[in-house]
Design a protein around this motif. Structure first.
Motif, PDB file in Angstrom:
ATOM      1  N   PHE A  90       1.057  -1.643  -0.323  1.00 35.74           N
ATOM      2  CA  PHE A  90      -0.091   0.412  -0.131  1.00 35.74           C
ATOM      3  C   PHE A  90       0.753   0.861  -0.188  1.00 35.74           C
ATOM      4  N   ILE A  91       2.269   1.070   1.219  1.00 35.53           N
ATOM      5  CA  ILE A  91       2.994   2.522   0.863  1.00 35.53           C
ATOM      6  C   ILE A  91       3.865   2.553  -0.410  1.00 35.53           C
ATOM      7  N   LEU A  92       4.530   1.202  -1.257  1.00 35.85           N
ATOM      8  CA  LEU A  92       4.883   1.251  -2.009  1.00 35.85           C
ATOM      9  C   LEU A  92       4.285   1.799  -3.328  1.00 35.85           C
ATOM     10  N   SER A  93       2.565   1.328  -3.644  1.00 39.40           N
ATOM     11  CA  SER A  93       2.148   1.689  -4.506  1.00 39.40           C
ATOM     12  C   SER A  93       1.493   3.780  -4.461  1.00 39.40           C
ATOM     13  N   ASN A  94       1.144   3.906  -3.457  1.00 37.41           N
ATOM     14  CA  ASN A  94       0.754   5.035  -3.021  1.00 37.41           C
ATOM     15  C   ASN A  94       1.828   6.314  -3.788  1.00 37.41           C
ATOM     16  N   LEU A  95       3.177   5.813  -2.396  1.00 33.78           N
ATOM     17  CA  LEU A  95       4.638   6.748  -3.313  1.00 33.78           C
ATOM     18  C   LEU A  95       4.941   6.398  -4.420  1.00 33.78           C
ATOM     19  N   SER A  96       4.873   5.358  -4.618  1.00 34.76           N
ATOM     20  CA  SER A  96       5.134   5.103  -6.627  1.00 34.76           C
ATOM     21  C   SER A  96       4.136   6.223  -7.879  1.00 34.76           C
ATOM     22  N   MET A  97       3.232   6.399  -7.064  1.00 34.82           N
ATOM     23  CA  MET A  97       2.521   7.543  -7.997  1.00 34.82           C
ATOM     24  C   MET A  97       2.905   8.961  -7.599  1.00 34.82           C
ATOM     25  N   HIS A  98       3.690   9.089  -6.428  1.00 37.07           N
ATOM     26  CA  HIS A  98       3.904  10.396  -6.341  1.00 37.07           C
ATOM     27  C   HIS A  98       4.984  11.005  -6.357  1.00 37.07           C
ATOM     28  N   ASN A  99       5.906  11.178  -7.678  1.00 39.18           N
ATOM     29  CA  ASN A  99       7.737  11.624  -7.331  1.00 39.18           C
ATOM     30  C   ASN A  99       7.324  12.658  -7.417  1.00 39.18           C
ATOM     31  N   PHE A 100       7.799  13.392  -5.757  1.00 39.31           N
ATOM     32  CA  PHE A 100       7.754  14.065  -5.994  1.00 39.31           C
ATOM     33  C   PHE A 100       8.841  15.724  -6.035  1.00 39.31           C
ATOM     34  N   PHE A 101       9.947  14.665  -6.463  1.00 41.11           N
ATOM     35  CA  PHE A 101      11.695  15.141  -6.701  1.00 41.11           C
ATOM     36  C   PHE A 101      11.995  14.694  -8.042  1.00 41.11           C
ATOM     37  N   ASN A 102      10.800  14.144  -8.712  1.00 38.20           N
ATOM     38  CA  ASN A 102      11.018  13.771 -10.438  1.00 38.20           C
ATOM     39  C   ASN A 102      12.248  13.474 -10.561  1.00 38.20           C
ATOM     40  N   PHE A 103      12.518  12.574  -9.740  1.00 43.90           N
ATOM     41  CA  PHE A 103      13.683  11.219  -9.653  1.00 43.90           C
ATOM     42  C   PHE A 103      13.027  10.240 -10.765  1.00 43.90           C
ATOM     43  N   LYS A 104      13.774   9.921 -12.306  1.00 46.59           N
ATOM     44  CA  LYS A 104      13.794   8.585 -12.394  1.00 46.59           C
ATOM     45  C   LYS A 104      13.003   7.850 -12.330  1.00 46.59           C
ATOM     46  N   PRO A 105      11.675   7.223 -12.688  1.00 48.86           N
ATOM     47  CA  PRO A 105      10.547   6.330 -12.306  1.00 48.86           C
ATOM     48  C   PRO A 105      12.043   5.228 -11.599  1.00 48.86           C
ATOM     49  N   ILE A 106      12.343   4.523 -11.743  1.00 48.74           N
ATOM     50  CA  ILE A 106      12.971   2.732 -10.961  1.00 48.74           C
ATOM     51  C   ILE A 106      14.123   3.581  -9.752  1.00 48.74           C
ATOM     52  N   ILE A 107      14.337   4.832  -9.939  1.00 51.25           N
ATOM     53  CA  ILE A 107      15.163   5.168  -7.965  1.00 51.25           C
ATOM     54  C   ILE A 107      13.645   6.065  -8.030  1.00 51.25           C
ATOM     55  N   TRP A 108      12.461   6.714  -7.798  1.00 52.38           N
ATOM     56  CA  TRP A 108      11.734   6.965  -7.028  1.00 52.38           C
ATOM     57  C   TRP A 108      10.536   5.182  -6.835  1.00 52.38           C
ATOM     58  N   SER A 109      10.504   4.561  -7.463  1.00 51.34           N
ATOM     59  CA  SER A 109       9.992   3.105  -6.677  1.00 51.34           C
ATOM     60  C   SER A 109      11.620   2.902  -6.113  1.00 51.34           C
ATOM     61  N   ASN A 110      12.399   2.798  -5.847  1.00 53.35           N
ATOM     62  CA  ASN A 110      13.518   1.830  -4.840  1.00 53.35           C
ATOM     63  C   ASN A 110      12.961   2.592  -3.902  1.00 53.35           C
ATOM     64  N   ILE A 111      12.988   3.957  -3.716  1.00 51.66           N
ATOM     65  CA  ILE A 111      13.008   5.075  -2.721  1.00 51.66           C
ATOM     66  C   ILE A 111      11.911   4.824  -2.198  1.00 51.66           C
ATOM     67  N   SER A 112      10.210   4.355  -2.895  1.00 49.13           N
ATOM     68  CA  SER A 112       8.837   3.943  -2.188  1.00 49.13           C
ATOM     69  C   SER A 112       9.669   2.590  -0.987  1.00 49.13           C
ATOM     70  N   ALA A 113      10.867   1.836  -2.163  1.00 49.92           N
ATOM     71  CA  ALA A 113      10.237   0.638  -1.336  1.00 49.92           C
ATOM     72  C   ALA A 113      10.959   0.484  -0.197  1.00 49.92           C
ATOM     73  N   LEU A 114      12.155   1.556  -0.821  1.00 48.35           N
ATOM     74  CA  LEU A 114      12.652   1.630   0.750  1.00 48.35           C
ATOM     75  C   LEU A 114      11.620   1.881   1.997  1.00 48.35           C
TER      76      LEU A 114
END
Length: 134
Positions: A90-114
């Motif tokens: 739930f946290i990962l899915s929701n955070l991954s949809m809101h890339n607040f800092f405009n990182f590359k999608p793979i980077i933001w997904s990993n940050i969200s997962a962390l």
């Protein structure tokens, strides 16, 4: 149990959790790269796939090294992990949809997962210590 023993259990749990995070992130990254999908509700499916691998590893390592338990608590352990995996997804899915800092999608997904893993890891340690491997 003494504070020192509690602290050592937490350290062991954290180290095993680190191994599980590597398993989790490895599987997630493979799935993200293969599909090209990095955000959204697909992460529930991806998280379920990685959950099977890291939860099995975590159970046997924590049972043997962290809590040194002889009881058969696999169902309890998996139940706790399943609930925390759903919260994690739930946290990962929701955070991954809101890339607040405009990182590359793979980077933001990993940050969200962390962020999701750290949040749910602390909760699962406490539940496992108190209810599963008592």
């Amino acid at each position: 149990m003494s504070k020192k023993n509690n602290f050592m259990q937490f350290i062991k749990y954290t180290l095993i959790g680190g191994i599980n995070v590597l398993i989790d992130f490895g599987i997630l990254n493979i799935l993200w790269i293969i599909t090209g999908i990095y955000k959204g509700y697909i992460n529930y499916l991806f998280k379920f796939i990685s959950f099977i691998a890291y939860s099995t590893n975590g159970y046997f390592m924590n049972k043997k090294f962290t809590f040194k338990s002889n009881n058969n608590s696999y169902f309890k352990y998996i139940s706790v992990l399943a609930v925390t995996a759903i919260l994690n997804a739930f946290i990962l899915s929701n955070l991954s949809m809101h890339n607040f800092f405009n990182f590359k999608p793979i980077i933001w997904s990993n940050i969200s997962a962390l962020i999701a893993s750290i949040s749910t890891g602390i909760i699962s340690f406490l539940i496992n210590k108190i209810f599963v491997f008592k």
